[in-house]
Design a protein around this motif. Structure first.
Motif, short mmCIF file in Angstrom:
data_model
loop_
_atom_site.label_atom_id
_atom_site.label_comp_id
_atom_site.label_asym_id
_atom_site.label_seq_id
_atom_site.Cartn_x
_atom_site.Cartn_y
_atom_site.Cartn_z
N LEU A 20 45.92 -37.87 12.03
CA LEU A 20 46.61 -38.30 13.25
C LEU A 20 45.64 -38.34 14.43
O LEU A 20 45.70 -39.26 15.26
CB LEU A 20 47.79 -37.38 13.55
N LEU A 21 44.76 -37.35 14.51
CA LEU A 21 43.76 -37.33 15.58
C LEU A 21 42.82 -38.53 15.47
O LEU A 21 42.48 -39.16 16.47
CB LEU A 21 42.95 -36.03 15.52
N GLU A 22 42.43 -38.85 14.25
CA GLU A 22 41.54 -39.99 14.04
C GLU A 22 42.23 -41.30 14.39
O GLU A 22 41.62 -42.20 14.99
CB GLU A 22 41.06 -40.01 12.58
N CYS A 23 43.50 -41.43 14.02
CA CYS A 23 44.22 -42.70 14.21
C CYS A 23 44.62 -42.92 15.67
O CYS A 23 44.38 -43.99 16.23
CB CYS A 23 45.46 -42.74 13.33
N PHE A 24 45.27 -41.94 16.26
CA PHE A 24 45.82 -42.11 17.60
C PHE A 24 44.86 -41.65 18.69
O PHE A 24 45.00 -42.06 19.85
CB PHE A 24 47.14 -41.37 17.73
N GLY A 25 43.90 -40.81 18.31
CA GLY A 25 42.97 -40.28 19.29
C GLY A 25 43.66 -39.36 20.27
O GLY A 25 44.89 -39.26 20.30
N PRO A 26 42.90 -38.66 21.09
CA PRO A 26 43.51 -37.74 22.07
C PRO A 26 44.26 -38.47 23.18
O PRO A 26 44.97 -37.84 23.95
CB PRO A 26 42.30 -36.98 22.62
N GLU A 27 44.15 -39.81 23.24
CA GLU A 27 44.82 -40.57 24.30
C GLU A 27 46.28 -40.85 23.99
O GLU A 27 47.07 -41.11 24.90
CB GLU A 27 44.11 -41.91 24.52
N ARG A 28 46.68 -40.78 22.68
CA ARG A 28 48.06 -41.16 22.34
C ARG A 28 48.75 -40.13 21.45
O ARG A 28 49.73 -40.43 20.79
CB ARG A 28 48.09 -42.54 21.66
N LEU A 29 48.25 -38.93 21.46
CA LEU A 29 48.84 -37.85 20.67
C LEU A 29 49.36 -36.79 21.64
O LEU A 29 48.68 -36.44 22.60
CB LEU A 29 47.78 -37.26 19.75
N MET A 30 50.57 -36.29 21.39
CA MET A 30 51.15 -35.28 22.28
C MET A 30 51.74 -34.13 21.49
O MET A 30 52.45 -34.34 20.50
CB MET A 30 52.19 -35.89 23.22
N TRP A 31 51.42 -32.92 21.92
CA TRP A 31 51.93 -31.72 21.26
C TRP A 31 53.40 -31.50 21.58
O TRP A 31 53.86 -31.73 22.70
CB TRP A 31 51.12 -30.50 21.72
N GLY A 32 54.14 -31.05 20.56
CA GLY A 32 55.52 -30.66 20.75
C GLY A 32 55.86 -29.53 19.79
O GLY A 32 55.24 -29.38 18.73
N SER A 33 56.85 -28.72 20.15
CA SER A 33 57.18 -27.55 19.33
C SER A 33 58.23 -27.85 18.26
O SER A 33 58.22 -27.24 17.19
CB SER A 33 57.70 -26.42 20.22
N ASP A 34 59.16 -28.75 18.55
CA ASP A 34 60.35 -28.97 17.72
C ASP A 34 61.17 -27.68 17.59
O ASP A 34 61.86 -27.45 16.60
CB ASP A 34 60.00 -29.51 16.34
N TRP A 35 61.09 -26.83 18.59
CA TRP A 35 61.91 -25.62 18.64
C TRP A 35 63.36 -26.01 18.87
O TRP A 35 63.63 -26.93 19.64
CB TRP A 35 61.42 -24.73 19.78
N PRO A 36 64.34 -25.38 18.25
CA PRO A 36 64.26 -24.24 17.33
C PRO A 36 64.16 -24.60 15.85
O PRO A 36 64.15 -23.71 15.00
CB PRO A 36 65.56 -23.50 17.60
N ILE A 49 46.39 -33.95 25.15
CA ILE A 49 47.27 -33.68 24.01
C ILE A 49 48.31 -32.62 24.35
O ILE A 49 49.48 -32.72 23.96
CB ILE A 49 46.44 -33.24 22.79
N MET A 50 47.91 -31.61 25.11
CA MET A 50 48.79 -30.48 25.38
C MET A 50 49.70 -30.68 26.59
O MET A 50 50.42 -29.76 26.96
CB MET A 50 47.96 -29.21 25.58
N GLY A 51 49.69 -31.85 27.18
CA GLY A 51 50.60 -32.07 28.30
C GLY A 51 50.43 -33.38 29.03
O GLY A 51 51.39 -34.04 29.40
#
Length: 382
Positions: free
Chosen positions: A219-235, A265-267
């Motif tokens: 995913l990092l290779e495909c989308f790069g840090p420009e189009r990847l976003m972290w999420g928890s999917d909590w709960p 990526i983190m925000g």
């Protein structure tokens, strides 16, 4: 980085009765999850904001989530549900777009029997209406949906779209090749973003870095840090791990990146994609101009009342009456106080965040420019 933004979390209240998918779910998540449950977790993890995502295919739940967003300081936006194939779907999008917390829609494509549902002509007008309003389309899909999703996104290249949970690859079974090919096509041939979320659940409770590494690196290779976003999917995350543990894993996966890419990526990407206000301010406070460093009180606020100012929860040091000003950030002695985008005075002393800004700590910049009755006019612009 001063804090992270979680691009994907849920709330639910079982008594509402529209979470059918939870009926056969493990007891660990078959209970209420509401803001008070998540708040201490976010504080511990240094998460400053979240995107709240639908968990039931009902308009009632969307209304419920928007109501929660109104009174929850850390929720920066809501991705809701609505029947996109309904005759009045476009009109409903127009109404929802008026709500500042509403950021987009998420049809639960993974649960729809017709794999070509997303290509139905009935969706044309609603999707174009999303584009018109700058709203987002969260694609909750499985790997076999990706070819049709590619067709959809090519049909609507201006649609702001994000693939949820990396399209849920079957990590537990080691399935990789077809998924990796099709998710790469989405990344390479469209402008879609992708959420780095939900993967731990697909891998199983005992999974760790080694099991997830090929999928995250792809995913990092495909989308790069420009189009990847972290999420928890909590709960839902609790089926396979915990909030802090998943956050630590993502930090490990991104440790080789530079700080700007990590921040994206983190925000940063989440804020950009959903067009979030980077910080939240109490609705009883009004910013008159983007460059202002003060906020105007729309109603009286009592001493010691807890309010949110620029995303920071503070206790008011004094009572502030309607129409008066408080500092939206620290203002140093000698620094200009800005209202309506122009200086109105100079700070006599250091002014702290949320301090009442008035003549006791403000030297007015007003200079009289005319005379009345033969006398020079005096006054203030503060």
């Amino acid at each position: 980085m001063n804090g992270y933004i979680d691009s994907h979390q849920h709330f639910w209240q079982l008594s509402r009765g529209d979470y059918d998918w939870l009926d056969n779910s493990p007891e660990r998540i078959r209970k209420d999850f509401l803001p008070d449950h998540l708040r201490p977790i976010l504080t511990d993890a240094e998460v400053i904001g979240t995107v709240l995502v639908q968990a039931a295919p009902t308009e009632a739940e969307t209304s419920f989530l928007l109501e929660l967003a109104e009174r929850t300081e850390f929720v920066a936006g809501v991705v809701g549900w609505m029947p996109l194939d309904a005759e009045d779907a476009a009109d409903k999008i127009d109404r929802l777009a008026e709500n500042p917390w509403f950021k987009g829609v998420r049809p639960m494509i993974q649960d729809i029997a017709d794999d070509e549902w997303m290509l139905k002509p009935e969706l044309d007008a609603p999707l174009k209406r999303l584009i018109r309003h700058g709203l987002c389309f969260d694609a909750l899909v499985k790997p076999w949906h990706l070819p049709n999703l590619l067709r959809l996104l090519k049909r609507y290249p201006k649609l702001r779209s994000v693939v949820n949970h990396g399209a849920k690859p079957d990590i537990a079974s080691g399935a990789f090749d077809d998924w990796s090919r099709d998710i790469a096509a989405i990344a390479n041939e469209t402008g879609a973003f992708c959420k780095l979320s939900g993967l731990l659940t697909e891998a199983g409770f005992a999974a760790g870095i080694s099991e997830l590494k090929p999928y995250v690196e792809h995913l990092l290779e495909c989308f790069g840090p420009e189009r990847l976003m972290w999420g928890s999917d909590w709960p839902v995350l609790l089926l396979a791990g915990d909030y802090r543990g998943w956050l630590s894993m993502v930090k490990e996966f991104t440790s080789r990146l530079g700080e700007p890419d990590k921040s994206s990526i983190m925000g940063g990407n989440c804020a950009k994609f959903y067009r979030l206000e980077s910080r939240r301010t109490d609705r009883r406070l009004l910013r008159l101009h983007p460059q202002d460093n003060i906020l105007v009180c729309c109603q009286s606020l009592a001493k010691a009342e807890r309010i949110s100012v620029e995303g920071v929860r503070v206790e008011l040091p004094t009572t502030v009456e309607t129409g008066h000003k408080i500092a939206s950030s620290a203002i140093s002695k000698g620094e200009k106080v800005i209202k309506y985008g122009v200086p109105i005075g100079t700070a006599r002393v250091d002014i702290l965040l949320a301090d009442h800004v008035h003549l006791h700590n403000l030297k007015s910049d007003y200079v009289a420019s005319h005379h009345r009755g033969g006398k020079r006019a005096t006054g203030t612009r503060a």
